[in-house]
Design an enzyme around this catalytic site. Structure first.
Site, PDB file in Angstrom:
ATOM      1  N   GLU A 159       7.719   8.341  -6.760  1.00  0.00           N
ATOM      2  CA  GLU A 159       7.300   7.048  -7.340  1.00  0.00           C
ATOM      3  C   GLU A 159       8.202   5.997  -6.728  1.00  0.00           C
ATOM      4  O   GLU A 159       9.411   6.006  -6.970  1.00  0.00           O
ATOM      5  CB  GLU A 159       7.498   7.026  -8.858  1.00  0.00           C
ATOM      6  CG  GLU A 159       6.588   7.932  -9.643  1.00  0.00           C
ATOM      7  CD  GLU A 159       5.154   7.488  -9.655  1.00  0.00           C
ATOM      8  OE1 GLU A 159       4.853   6.320  -9.331  1.00  0.00           O
ATOM      9  OE2 GLU A 159       4.302   8.340  -9.960  1.00  0.00           O
TER      10      GLU A 159
ATOM     11  N   GLU B 224       9.297  -5.514  -0.754  1.00  0.00           N
ATOM     12  CA  GLU B 224       9.757  -5.537  -2.144  1.00  0.00           C
ATOM     13  C   GLU B 224      11.134  -6.196  -2.230  1.00  0.00           C
ATOM     14  O   GLU B 224      12.082  -5.739  -1.587  1.00  0.00           O
ATOM     15  CB  GLU B 224       9.832  -4.110  -2.699  1.00  0.00           C
ATOM     16  CG  GLU B 224      10.110  -4.094  -4.192  1.00  0.00           C
ATOM     17  CD  GLU B 224      10.306  -2.696  -4.744  1.00  0.00           C
ATOM     18  OE1 GLU B 224      11.058  -1.909  -4.134  1.00  0.00           O
ATOM     19  OE2 GLU B 224       9.732  -2.396  -5.801  1.00  0.00           O
TER      20      GLU B 224
ATOM     21  N   CYS C 146       9.249  -1.923 -11.103  1.00  0.00           N
ATOM     22  CA  CYS C 146       8.391  -1.533  -9.977  1.00  0.00           C
ATOM     23  C   CYS C 146       7.039  -2.213 -10.075  1.00  0.00           C
ATOM     24  O   CYS C 146       6.357  -2.395  -9.081  1.00  0.00           O
ATOM     25  CB  CYS C 146       8.229  -0.022  -9.938  1.00  0.00           C
ATOM     26  SG  CYS C 146       7.757   0.665 -11.514  1.00  0.00           S
TER      27      CYS C 146
ATOM     28  N   LYS D  38      19.762  14.026 -11.901  1.00  0.00           N
ATOM     29  CA  LYS D  38      20.724  13.167 -11.205  1.00  0.00           C
ATOM     30  C   LYS D  38      20.342  11.714 -11.486  1.00  0.00           C
ATOM     31  O   LYS D  38      19.433  11.152 -10.846  1.00  0.00           O
ATOM     32  CB  LYS D  38      20.683  13.478  -9.708  1.00  0.00           C
ATOM     33  CG  LYS D  38      21.772  12.794  -8.908  1.00  0.00           C
ATOM     34  CD  LYS D  38      21.302  11.418  -8.488  1.00  0.00           C
ATOM     35  CE  LYS D  38      22.285  10.632  -7.716  1.00  0.00           C
ATOM     36  NZ  LYS D  38      22.598   9.369  -8.375  1.00  0.00           N
TER      37      LYS D  38
HETATM   38  P1  NAD Z   1      17.316   3.984  -4.939  1.00  0.00           P
HETATM   39  O1  NAD Z   1      16.294   4.578  -4.045  1.00  0.00           O
HETATM   40  O2  NAD Z   1      18.439   3.255  -4.313  1.00  0.00           O
HETATM   41  O3  NAD Z   1      17.953   5.101  -5.868  1.00  0.00           O
HETATM   42  C1  NAD Z   1      17.167   5.930  -6.699  1.00  0.00           C
HETATM   43  C2  NAD Z   1      17.922   7.218  -6.968  1.00  0.00           C
HETATM   44  O4  NAD Z   1      18.036   7.950  -5.748  1.00  0.00           O
HETATM   45  C3  NAD Z   1      19.359   7.016  -7.457  1.00  0.00           C
HETATM   46  O5  NAD Z   1      19.653   7.986  -8.418  1.00  0.00           O
HETATM   47  C4  NAD Z   1      20.172   7.236  -6.194  1.00  0.00           C
HETATM   48  O6  NAD Z   1      21.499   7.652  -6.422  1.00  0.00           O
HETATM   49  C5  NAD Z   1      19.374   8.344  -5.531  1.00  0.00           C
HETATM   50  N1  NAD Z   1      19.620   8.475  -4.093  1.00  0.00           N
HETATM   51  C6  NAD Z   1      20.059   7.539  -3.215  1.00  0.00           C
HETATM   52  N2  NAD Z   1      20.166   8.063  -1.982  1.00  0.00           N
HETATM   53  C7  NAD Z   1      19.786   9.361  -2.066  1.00  0.00           C
HETATM   54  C8  NAD Z   1      19.656  10.420  -1.136  1.00  0.00           C
HETATM   55  N3  NAD Z   1      19.964  10.252   0.155  1.00  0.00           N
HETATM   56  N4  NAD Z   1      19.207  11.619  -1.559  1.00  0.00           N
HETATM   57  C9  NAD Z   1      18.861  11.805  -2.861  1.00  0.00           C
HETATM   58  N5  NAD Z   1      18.977  10.837  -3.789  1.00  0.00           N
HETATM   59  C10 NAD Z   1      19.415   9.625  -3.407  1.00  0.00           C
HETATM   60  O7  NAD Z   1      16.495   3.030  -5.936  1.00  0.00           O
HETATM   61  P2  NAD Z   1      17.078   2.124  -7.107  1.00  0.00           P
HETATM   62  O8  NAD Z   1      17.718   0.920  -6.504  1.00  0.00           O
HETATM   63  O9  NAD Z   1      17.857   2.926  -8.072  1.00  0.00           O
HETATM   64  O10 NAD Z   1      15.722   1.682  -7.856  1.00  0.00           O
HETATM   65  C11 NAD Z   1      14.929   0.627  -7.454  1.00  0.00           C
HETATM   66  C12 NAD Z   1      13.675   1.120  -6.767  1.00  0.00           C
HETATM   67  O11 NAD Z   1      12.974   2.021  -7.614  1.00  0.00           O
HETATM   68  C13 NAD Z   1      12.683   0.017  -6.453  1.00  0.00           C
HETATM   69  O12 NAD Z   1      12.167   0.198  -5.164  1.00  0.00           O
HETATM   70  C14 NAD Z   1      11.590   0.213  -7.491  1.00  0.00           C
HETATM   71  O13 NAD Z   1      10.322  -0.279  -7.130  1.00  0.00           O
HETATM   72  C15 NAD Z   1      11.587   1.690  -7.625  1.00  0.00           C
HETATM   73  N6  NAD Z   1      10.970   2.104  -8.878  1.00  0.00           N
HETATM   74  C16 NAD Z   1       9.732   2.655  -8.823  1.00  0.00           C
HETATM   75  C17 NAD Z   1       9.098   3.034  -9.995  1.00  0.00           C
HETATM   76  C18 NAD Z   1       7.729   3.648  -9.963  1.00  0.00           C
HETATM   77  O14 NAD Z   1       7.365   4.297 -10.939  1.00  0.00           O
HETATM   78  N7  NAD Z   1       6.948   3.490  -8.917  1.00  0.00           N
HETATM   79  C19 NAD Z   1       9.731   2.826 -11.230  1.00  0.00           C
HETATM   80  C20 NAD Z   1      10.997   2.236 -11.237  1.00  0.00           C
HETATM   81  C21 NAD Z   1      11.610   1.888 -10.052  1.00  0.00           C
END
Ligand code: NAD
Length: 520
Positions: free
Chosen positions: A276, A410, A310, A201
């Site tokens: 992550e 963040e 991140c 997804k």
């Molecule tokens: P997000 O949490 O908004 O979304 C991530 C994914 O989760 C998307 O595919 C989204 O559609 C899905 N999602 C949203 N709500 C959900 C739910 N209720 N149930 C299941 N899935 C759901 O994050 P984002 O805005 O896409 O990404 C940014 C974040 O990702 C930042 O916090 C960043 O630090 C983090 N990030 C972490 C790493 C790492 O390796 N630690 C790497 C890249 C990004």
């Protein structure tokens, strides 16, 4: 072949015939579909959503908007494919990954341009995103002939002991938009080479990148059902995937807010979960640092990918003795960065991903000002000329204290805080004092200070005399505290996320031998 030939009008994918786009064009010529059981299919919902270029606002593609029904079909396909896939010899599984890496390498430029168009990072970084995916795919293809188990002596005669890895079953992979090709590969490739099947997804902001990757796996020869992709929103697709009883393992990269919700669900459902999440990464600059070197590392780590990594450096913990010089130089460098559409030449920094991101970043700037932080440069949306069409935010530098919200939470944008300190001990204490624990960097020419940092810094990644970004695929990647839940992505450590250990004892004595009891 050039996906976005017309950089002047920022026409993105428009106007390219499917032929010119090759395999990508087949997916993106009209409606971008789900990939279930080896077929590109529309959601029965009939609903759609758009993918837009965040630099120009232009619509790049229209995608099928899925729901729980599509998740059900994808999981059924993955369940069905599992037994055959797990029994396919691992070196054969790996050959498919190897072919996928070769295709990615050939298409690197097309994929990189797609990343820039859909997510906004500048083209050099788009290429880096794709290269990381290639590296990970080759690396995990190598695991087809490794996945080493363990053989050890046993305590009874005529008995043999070993342990080996078993796949888990169907893996649900949920990914963010900021590395739209690399992060999916960090999950899919280890899961697949170990013999799991996958329901993927991707983020709703980058569906075309996801589809391009899946098309490559299809072309490489992955059997139907082994990888399935369902496009759509978190609540509508991600949530049913997490809750599905036939998906025993979830691997999630994204925000803490969503990750925590998923953790609660998985705890109730007894699922294996790999998280992550966010970061509040710091660069420590000591009074003996090479400031030229530190400045390059700070600018790259704070403003690369518009601060949307991140591992982005959102805190610059600076020794008092060099604070004034560092502040002046950083303000100067930030003000000089050229913002724009990432396919244009000489652009240093692209847009942020969407309108909500812009609002969130601006909201944090207001919080910082209210908290009494000193704004040194930036702090507002950039709207000059063509920039008004996209989501651009000016590189922003504050001077702040360690406990302010802007130093703790963040922001995920081009905002960084200079935090003055008096000593290495104070710098490390400030560094370790956030809810996150992903990446730290320290600039010092003193080997004793470097090793003190290696001992005392409590993040999952540490750089000496380099910025907070730059991970390589064969080292474990992940964070402590609120960044993760103890698993690691990449390296051989990633294999632990996607496999179960099985201990096997073979008794060839021909009689009952009781461990711990027959100890003569
Ligand atoms: P997000 O949490 O908004 O979304 C991530 C994914 O989760 C998307 O595919 C989204 O559609 C899905 N999602 C949203 N709500 C959900 C739910 N209720 N149930 C299941 N899935 C759901 O994050 P984002 O805005 O896409 O990404 C940014 C974040 O990702 C930042 O916090 C960043 O630090 C983090 N990030 C972490 C790493 C790492 O390796 N630690 C790497 C890249 C990004």
């Amino acid at each position: 072949m050039n996906i976005a030939t017309d950089a002047r009008t920022c026409s993105g994918l428009q106007g390219q015939s499917p032929n010119q786009l090759g395999r990508l064009g087949v997916i993106m010529s009209d409606l971008t579909k789900n990939f279930i059981n080896g077929r590109w299919v529309e959601s029965p919902s009939g609903a759609t959503f758009e993918s837009r270029n965040p630099a120009t606002g232009e619509v790049l593609g229209v995608c099928t908007r899925s729901n729980a029904e599509d998740v059900e079909a994808a999981v059924a396909a993955a369940v069905n494919a599992f037994d055959r896939w797990r029994k396919t010899p691992a070196p054969r599984r790996a050959e498919i990954l190897f072919r996928a890496a070769e295709i990615m390498l050939r298409r690197k430029e097309d994929l990189a341009q797609l990343v820039t168009n859909e997510m906004g990072k500048v083209i050099a970084e788009g290429r880096g995103d794709v290269q990381e995916a290639i590296d990970m795919t080759y690396y995990m293809a190598g695991e087809g002939r490794r996945q080493f188990g363990l053989v050890a002596p046993v305590e009874l005669p005529n008995k043999f002991g070993m342990c080996l890895r078993d796949p888990i079953g169907v893996v649900g992979a949920i990914t963010p938009w900021n590395f739209p090709i690399a992060i999916p590969c960090w999950k899919l490739m280890p899961a697949l080479v170990l013999g799991n099947t996958v329901v993927f997804k991707p983020a709703e902001d980058t569906p075309l990148c996801a589809a391009a990757l899946i098309a490559i796996l299809e072309e490489a020869g992955l059997p139907p059902g082994v990888v399935n992709m369902v496009l759509g929103y978190g609540e509508e697709v991600g949530a049913p995937l997490v809750e599905h009883p036939q998906v025993p393992c979830i691997s999630f990269t994204g925000s803490n807010e969503v990750g925590r919700q998923i953790a609660i669900k998985c705890a109730h459902l007894g699922k294996r979960l790999h998280l992550e999440m966010g970061g509040k990464n710091a660069i420590i600059v000591m009074d003996d640092a090479d400031l030229d070197l530190a400045m390059d590392g700070i600018v790259w780590s704070a403003f690369g990918t518009s601060g949307q990594r991140c591992t982005a450096a959102s805190r610059i913990i600076t020794h008092n003795a060099v604070k004034n010089e560092l502040s002046e130089r950083l303000v100067d460098r930030a003000a000089q960065l050229r913002l724009g559409y990432g396919l244009l030449p000489n652009v240093d920094m692209g847009p942020v991903v969407n309108e909500q991101a812009l609002e969130k970043i601006h909201g944090y700037v207001m919080i910082g000002v209210q908290e009494g932080a000193k704004k040194l440069v930036g702090g507002e949306r950039a709207t000059d000329g063509d920039l008004a069409r996209g989501y651009f935010f000016k590189p922003t530098v504050f001077e702040a204290t360690p406990d302010m919200r802007i130093s703790q939470e963040e922001i995920f944008g081009p905002v960084t805080n200079i935090i003055p300190v008096r000593s290495l001990e104070e710098a490390i204490a400030v560094n370790n004092h956030t809810r996150y624990g992903l990446s730290t960097a320290i600039y010092t020419r003193d080997v004793n200070r470097a090793f003190t940092a290696i001992r005392d810094v409590s993040t999952g990644i540490l750089y000496i005399n380099a910025g907070t970004i730059g991970a390589e695929v064969h080292f474990p990647f992940g964070g402590t505290r609120g960044t993760g839940n103890g698993h690691r992505e990449a390296g051989v450590q990633a294999l632990d996320t996607f496999s179960e250990w099985k201990s096997v004892y073979v008794d060839y004595s021909g009689r009952l031998q009781r461990a711990q009891i027959d100890v003569e």
